[in-house]
Design an enzyme around this catalytic site. Structure first.
Site, PDB file in Angstrom:
ATOM      1  N   ASP B  12       0.871  -1.184   0.000  1.00 34.09           N
ATOM      2  CA  ASP B  12       0.000   0.000   0.000  1.00 34.09           C
ATOM      3  C   ASP B  12       0.901   1.224   0.000  1.00 34.09           C
ATOM      4  OD1 ASP B  12      -2.349   1.612   0.235  1.00 34.09           O
ATOM      5  OD2 ASP B  12      -2.027   1.790   2.387  1.00 34.09           O
ATOM      6  N   SER B  13       0.325   2.385  -0.288  1.00 32.54           N
ATOM      7  CA  SER B  13       1.074   3.639  -0.226  1.00 32.54           C
ATOM      8  C   SER B  13       1.552   3.933   1.194  1.00 32.54           C
ATOM      9  CB  SER B  13       0.202   4.789  -0.712  1.00 32.54           C
ATOM     10  OG  SER B  13      -0.967   4.874   0.069  1.00 32.54           O
ATOM     11  N   CYS B  75      -4.149  -1.181  -2.068  1.00 33.31           N
ATOM     12  CA  CYS B  75      -4.202   0.267  -2.208  1.00 33.31           C
ATOM     13  C   CYS B  75      -5.203   0.531  -3.318  1.00 33.31           C
ATOM     14  CB  CYS B  75      -2.812   0.769  -2.608  1.00 33.31           C
ATOM     15  SG  CYS B  75      -2.747   2.525  -3.034  1.00 33.31           S
ATOM     16  N   GLU B 155      -5.507   9.284   9.741  1.00 30.94           N
ATOM     17  CA  GLU B 155      -4.095   9.219  10.158  1.00 30.94           C
ATOM     18  C   GLU B 155      -3.896   9.993  11.464  1.00 30.94           C
ATOM     19  OE1 GLU B 155      -0.933   8.498   8.158  1.00 30.94           O
ATOM     20  OE2 GLU B 155      -2.025   7.215   6.785  1.00 30.94           O
ATOM     21  N   CYS B 188     -11.323   3.061  -0.169  1.00 27.76           N
ATOM     22  CA  CYS B 188      -9.992   3.447   0.292  1.00 27.76           C
ATOM     23  C   CYS B 188      -9.715   2.623   1.539  1.00 27.76           C
ATOM     24  CB  CYS B 188      -9.977   4.945   0.621  1.00 27.76           C
ATOM     25  SG  CYS B 188      -8.472   5.486   1.464  1.00 27.76           S
ATOM     26  N   HIS B 190      -8.160   3.209   4.115  1.00 25.95           N
ATOM     27  CA  HIS B 190      -8.256   3.916   5.396  1.00 25.95           C
ATOM     28  C   HIS B 190      -9.694   3.948   5.922  1.00 25.95           C
ATOM     29  CE1 HIS B 190      -4.217   5.491   4.710  1.00 25.95           C
ATOM     30  NE2 HIS B 190      -4.243   6.087   5.872  1.00 25.95           N
TER      31      HIS B 190
END
Lengths: 286, 286
Positions: B12-13, B75, B155, B188, B190
């Protein structure tokens, strides 16, 4: 007066450094400016010092190809992490944004006053502003607050007074406001875009120090004293290079610069990282 | 049953892909997993397709050194931009997160229902989810919304119901809620961290499709059908590699993974970009 046609080189992790360019162009309208925004690797503020130093070295290597008269690290994170050390490696003068911002803060704070530094995680983690203040004057009290969400909020265009911005300021800065700081240093080149919201939040008695403006003042005065300005009445040109997404840089960057951006060239990130520095294939023209 | 000791490789990024690893470990607890998070260059969601493809190729080149049985692009941006094209370049099967998420959405939406895709700018810009839905069934209506602030909010740890999260959801998704979607795809990796907030925002009648969970299901079933699982009762190991900041990956990543991360090795970003792929010098151990 000596005539020096070489451009002023400026870099940032992305487009925030354009707030420094705006202030430079206001003070030195005849100078050519070359700007590099590392938009393929933005943001720097959440990355480690080693990685920020590596990226900054690569950015400077690219800019040196433009034969500049100086390099301005218009990135608080890069300035905080890499200066003054990196300056010794480079063959031209290097200006950062931390020292001018700290000097302006010391000048503005009264006896017994408190200076609040607001910036990215990496800048706060470096203690660069705090150390720069104490190198000038050990008397002011200093508090530091990392505000990681402010950069994405500005990039999203929430630069006016907005409920999300207000709540985020309250979250990060409510405890600082209760300490009644005399001076708040905007220790990130994105933050001048939140100047109105920050002024409302802190109230009229607080001095907001914009390190973009202090830096431009320092660059103009040092170059003027050294006699290395263009010394001709003409319109200085601005050439922009980015490592990704020239279109977005043009659109969003124009807000930061306060004027239209006409010419953005993409530089290959792969070649940047390998030291094979040549210009990329994508160009966005207005 | 054939025994295949090779690990499952996941990238993933940044750390979002750990939500996919969590689901993989739940379904395939005996399998070894190698994870790479490109934390020096995160985020991908605001970058151009060319840059995302370049980074993704480099990530896969690194993971192939681990001799994996397959690669999972955990991702959404990389899956949306690089697949299925990139899969043809690689010597092992590649799974993305878009196709399984789209399939789950089509399965969940009733006749005449609306599917809402929420994701990063790059994923939405690629139309990958919309195209994947229409490849299965052209009847559902699809709306797509880019939500750039949600990744920074997660985050920052604002994954619980919080006033800033609520206002941001209202800003991006208020207009979509008024269309009464039957299904919302969390496009996504996240976003599963905001599942509670999204469920409250959309209400009980909306099905939230978590592409992390759908992807793990697809990987488990395909590997099982191919007879390439470990085929032994043992605890699979997880080895993590990042391009920056192994400490932060350990701390924040453990929230995403739902278990402690014990071993993270930093890989040099410079070597990644140049194809000189060797392990870095920094190791964070718990």
């Amino acid at each position: 007066m000596q005539v020096d046609q070489r451009p002023i080189a400026v870099f940032d992790s992305g487009l925030g450094g354009l707030t420094v360019v705006r202030e430079l162009r206001r003070r030195l309208p005849c100078e050519d400016i070359v700007y590099f925004g590392d938009t393929a690797r933005v943001p720097y503020g959440t990355k480690t010092p080693e990685t920020v130093l590596r990226f900054t070295r690569e950015n400077c290597a690219f800019l040196l190809r433009m034969n500049p008269k100086c390099i301005v690290a218009a990135c608080n994170t890069a300035s905080a992490v890499c200066l003054p050390g990196l300056a010794n490696e480079l063959p031209v003068p290097v200006f950062g944004v931390v020292a001018p911002g700290a000097a302006a803060a010391v000048e503005a704070v009264g006896a017994g006053g408190l200076i609040a530094i607001i910036a990215t995680e990496a800048t706060i983690g470096s203690n660069a502003y705090k150390n720069a203040v104490f190198q000038i004057d050990t008397r002011p009290a200093v508090v530091q607050v990392a505000c990681p969400l402010l950069v994405p909020l500005v990039e999203e265009g929430l630069d006016e007074s907005n409920a999300i911005v207000e709540l985020t300021l309250e979250r990060y800065l409510g405890p600082v406001r209760r300490l009644s700081p005399a001076v708040v240093v905007l220790g990130c080149t994105h933050y001048p875009m939140l100047r109105g919201a920050l002024a409302s939040f802190f109230g009229k008695s607080v001095v907001l120090v914009d390190s973009a403006s202090s830096t431009a003042e320092a660059v103009a005065s040092t170059l003027g004293d050294s006699g290395v300005l263009v010394g001709a009445a003409r319109n200085g040109r601005l050439h922009c290079y980015v490592s990704d997404n020239p279109r977005r840089f043009q659109t969003v960057g124009s807000r930061f610069l306060g004027e239209s951006i006409h010419d953005v060239v993409r530089v290959c990130p792969e070649e940047l990282a390998c030291g094979r520095l040549s210009l990329g294939r994508t160009r966005a023209s207005a």
